[in-house]
Design a protein around this motif. Structure first.
Motif, PDB file in Angstrom:
ATOM      1  N   ASN A   1      59.518  67.901   1.068  1.00 52.73           N
ATOM      2  CA  ASN A   1      59.128  68.651   2.275  1.00 52.73           C
ATOM      3  C   ASN A   1      59.417  68.057   3.414  1.00 52.73           C
ATOM      4  N   ALA A   2      60.881  67.540   3.689  1.00 51.34           N
ATOM      5  CA  ALA A   2      61.424  66.823   4.688  1.00 51.34           C
ATOM      6  C   ALA A   2      61.641  68.045   5.606  1.00 51.34           C
ATOM      7  N   GLU A   3      61.506  67.680   6.824  1.00 50.47           N
ATOM      8  CA  GLU A   3      61.620  68.663   8.075  1.00 50.47           C
ATOM      9  C   GLU A   3      63.300  68.900   8.239  1.00 50.47           C
ATOM     10  N   VAL A   4      64.047  67.744   8.122  1.00 56.42           N
ATOM     11  CA  VAL A   4      65.559  67.884   8.344  1.00 56.42           C
ATOM     12  C   VAL A   4      66.282  66.910   7.507  1.00 56.42           C
TER      13      VAL A   4
ATOM     14  N   ALA B   1      81.562  79.899   5.125  1.00 57.83           N
ATOM     15  CA  ALA B   1      82.463  80.877   5.210  1.00 57.83           C
ATOM     16  C   ALA B   1      83.864  80.186   5.495  1.00 57.83           C
ATOM     17  N   HIS B   2      83.695  79.362   6.504  1.00 57.54           N
ATOM     18  CA  HIS B   2      85.009  78.314   6.869  1.00 57.54           C
ATOM     19  C   HIS B   2      85.251  77.009   6.361  1.00 57.54           C
ATOM     20  N   ASP B   3      84.625  76.567   5.361  1.00 54.44           N
ATOM     21  CA  ASP B   3      84.628  75.468   4.533  1.00 54.44           C
ATOM     22  C   ASP B   3      84.773  74.437   5.443  1.00 54.44           C
ATOM     23  N   LEU B   4      83.820  74.305   6.472  1.00 55.19           N
ATOM     24  CA  LEU B   4      83.912  73.012   7.143  1.00 55.19           C
ATOM     25  C   LEU B   4      83.403  71.998   6.217  1.00 55.19           C
ATOM     26  N   LYS B   5      83.720  70.888   6.611  1.00 55.33           N
ATOM     27  CA  LYS B   5      83.421  69.642   5.802  1.00 55.33           C
ATOM     28  C   LYS B   5      82.096  69.259   6.309  1.00 55.33           C
ATOM     29  N   VAL B   6      81.035  69.756   6.208  1.00 55.40           N
ATOM     30  CA  VAL B   6      79.708  68.992   6.517  1.00 55.40           C
ATOM     31  C   VAL B   6      79.161  68.396   5.359  1.00 55.40           C
ATOM     32  N   MET B   7      79.051  69.094   4.326  1.00 56.25           N
ATOM     33  CA  MET B   7      78.319  68.571   3.179  1.00 56.25           C
ATOM     34  C   MET B   7      78.936  69.550   2.179  1.00 56.25           C
ATOM     35  N   ASP B   8      78.986  69.302   0.800  1.00 55.44           N
ATOM     36  CA  ASP B   8      79.529  70.315  -0.013  1.00 55.44           C
ATOM     37  C   ASP B   8      78.742  71.554  -0.187  1.00 55.44           C
TER      38      ASP B   8
ATOM     39  N   ILE C   1      74.837  72.644   1.090  1.00 55.74           N
ATOM     40  CA  ILE C   1      74.794  73.484   2.229  1.00 55.74           C
ATOM     41  C   ILE C   1      73.804  74.889   1.714  1.00 55.74           C
ATOM     42  N   ALA C   2      74.289  75.200   0.626  1.00 51.64           N
ATOM     43  CA  ALA C   2      73.208  76.636   0.005  1.00 51.64           C
ATOM     44  C   ALA C   2      72.021  76.045  -0.245  1.00 51.64           C
ATOM     45  N   LEU C   3      71.610  74.910  -0.777  1.00 49.80           N
ATOM     46  CA  LEU C   3      70.271  74.519  -0.826  1.00 49.80           C
ATOM     47  C   LEU C   3      69.616  74.532   0.535  1.00 49.80           C
ATOM     48  N   CYS C   4      70.136  73.951   1.337  1.00 51.33           N
ATOM     49  CA  CYS C   4      69.446  73.591   3.005  1.00 51.33           C
ATOM     50  C   CYS C   4      69.330  75.117   3.395  1.00 51.33           C
ATOM     51  N   LYS C   5      70.442  76.130   3.093  1.00 54.93           N
ATOM     52  CA  LYS C   5      70.123  77.508   3.599  1.00 54.93           C
ATOM     53  C   LYS C   5      69.065  78.101   3.064  1.00 54.93           C
ATOM     54  N   ASP C   6      68.965  78.056   1.615  1.00 56.30           N
ATOM     55  CA  ASP C   6      67.721  78.787   0.862  1.00 56.30           C
ATOM     56  C   ASP C   6      66.337  78.177   1.267  1.00 56.30           C
ATOM     57  N   ASN C   7      66.432  76.768   1.746  1.00 56.82           N
ATOM     58  CA  ASN C   7      65.141  76.474   1.852  1.00 56.82           C
ATOM     59  C   ASN C   7      64.878  75.868   3.505  1.00 56.82           C
ATOM     60  N   ASN C   8      65.644  76.586   4.276  1.00 59.71           N
ATOM     61  CA  ASN C   8      65.871  76.287   5.804  1.00 59.71           C
ATOM     62  C   ASN C   8      65.596  74.937   6.316  1.00 59.71           C
ATOM     63  N   ILE C   9      66.339  74.247   5.724  1.00 63.60           N
ATOM     64  CA  ILE C   9      66.247  72.709   6.230  1.00 63.60           C
ATOM     65  C   ILE C   9      67.485  72.515   7.025  1.00 63.60           C
ATOM     66  N   PRO C  10      67.272  72.292   8.279  1.00 57.85           N
ATOM     67  CA  PRO C  10      68.370  71.939   9.192  1.00 57.85           C
ATOM     68  C   PRO C  10      69.118  70.775   8.630  1.00 57.85           C
ATOM     69  N   ILE C  11      70.380  70.671   9.384  1.00 60.26           N
ATOM     70  CA  ILE C  11      71.116  69.552   8.870  1.00 60.26           C
ATOM     71  C   ILE C  11      71.787  68.985  10.361  1.00 60.26           C
ATOM     72  N   THR C  12      71.704  67.614  10.512  1.00 58.38           N
ATOM     73  CA  THR C  12      72.146  66.975  11.787  1.00 58.38           C
ATOM     74  C   THR C  12      73.316  66.058  11.398  1.00 58.38           C
TER      75      THR C  12
ATOM     76  N   ILE D   1      74.524  70.330  14.949  1.00 55.27           N
ATOM     77  CA  ILE D   1      72.989  70.718  14.156  1.00 55.27           C
ATOM     78  C   ILE D   1      73.486  71.932  13.431  1.00 55.27           C
ATOM     79  N   VAL D   2      73.231  72.115  12.284  1.00 56.44           N
ATOM     80  CA  VAL D   2      73.428  73.127  11.341  1.00 56.44           C
ATOM     81  C   VAL D   2      72.075  73.592  11.133  1.00 56.44           C
ATOM     82  N   GLY D   3      72.083  75.091  11.327  1.00 54.99           N
ATOM     83  CA  GLY D   3      70.493  75.712  11.038  1.00 54.99           C
ATOM     84  C   GLY D   3      70.477  77.038  10.964  1.00 54.99           C
ATOM     85  N   GLU D   4      69.640  77.767  10.540  1.00 54.03           N
ATOM     86  CA  GLU D   4      69.669  79.376  10.410  1.00 54.03           C
ATOM     87  C   GLU D   4      69.619  79.956  11.822  1.00 54.03           C
TER      88      GLU D   4
END
Length: 242
Positions: free
Chosen positions: A153-156, A190-197, A201-212, A234-237
């Motif tokens: 349950n990390a926030e970010v 969509a643009h295959d940006l090299k943030v994480m694989d 990204i999909a896991l963070c999206k599904d669980n609404n966990i932002p990435i910095t 910052i990547v977030g919904e």
């Protein structure tokens, strides 16, 4: 400025521990990272760490050299435990109580990964370092970071790298590359940006966990990120592409 977050997950690449070396672990860099994490802990923030192993062994490169991919990935997971133990030692020298939990049992040197125990350690103010990836081949330590962040349950998720954010092209190649301040998960995928694989990204999206995503080499950046200062990307919904 008050703490923006109470519980965070920090993703460190194995390469981050190399410093300017071509291989292995630079003790000076590890001590620097430990001091940065200690500052976060002193501010009352609970912090868990996932560390990669690419400074010692990278599964994909091993597979490319002719090794069985699953075997190569398991060797890479073991390499992450070496990094985790090194970081634990540096943190405990800085008087920060630290536990290493591994997804592959190594009971003589680390605890097995047990979610409830990890959360209890965090609640007691200990740093928890997750080693051995997710315990599964074909998954990266980026994906492990997203998975563990959701489990505890990390926030970010903070991804500490060698660049100061996410760009629309490689800034080392293109001097006109544009750095994004904020991005949506969908744009990254969509643009295959090299943030994480893409799995991470999909896991963070599904669980609404932002990435910095931010530059680890700037002193104080881990603390700045945890305190909510607008550094990196910052990547977030709810973010817009800007």
């Amino acid at each position: 400025m008050g703490n923006t977050y109470q519980r965070v997950l920090l993703k460190l690449s194995g390469e981050a521990l190399m410093g300017d070396l071509s291989y292995g672990i630079d003790p000076t860099i590890v001590q620097y990272i430990a001091q940065e994490i200690a500052e976060v802990v002193s501010n009352g923030v609970q912090i868990a760490v996932v560390v990669g192993g690419g400074n010692i062994f990278r599964g994909i490169k091993g597979a490319a050299a002719g090794m069985d991919r699953a075997t190569a990935d398991y060797i890479g997971m073991i390499a992450t435990v070496m990094n985790a133990m090194t970081l634990q030692d540096a943190l405990e020298q800085a008087e920060i109580p630290t536990r290493v939990q591994t997804a592959i049992a190594m009971q003589e040197v680390a605890e097995p990964y047990i979610r409830r125990r990890a959360i209890r350690h965090l609640e007691k103010g200990r740093v928890v370092i997750f080693g051995a990836g997710s315990g599964n081949p074909f998954f990266t330590t980026d994906t492990t970071a997203a998975l563990r962040a959701a489990e505890i349950n990390a926030e970010v998720v903070f991804k500490a790298t060698k660049v100061d954010g996410v760009y629309d092209s490689d800034p080392k190649v293109n001097p006109d590359a544009k750095r994004f301040r904020t991005l949506t998960y969908s744009h990254v995928l969509a643009h295959d940006l090299k943030v994480m694989d893409s799995t991470a990204i999909a896991l963070c999206k599904d669980n609404n966990i932002p990435i910095t995503v931010f530059d680890l080499s700037v002193r104080g950046n881990i603390c700045r990120a945890v305190m909510g200062e607008p550094i990196g990307t910052i990547v977030g919904e709810s973010c817009e592409v800007s």
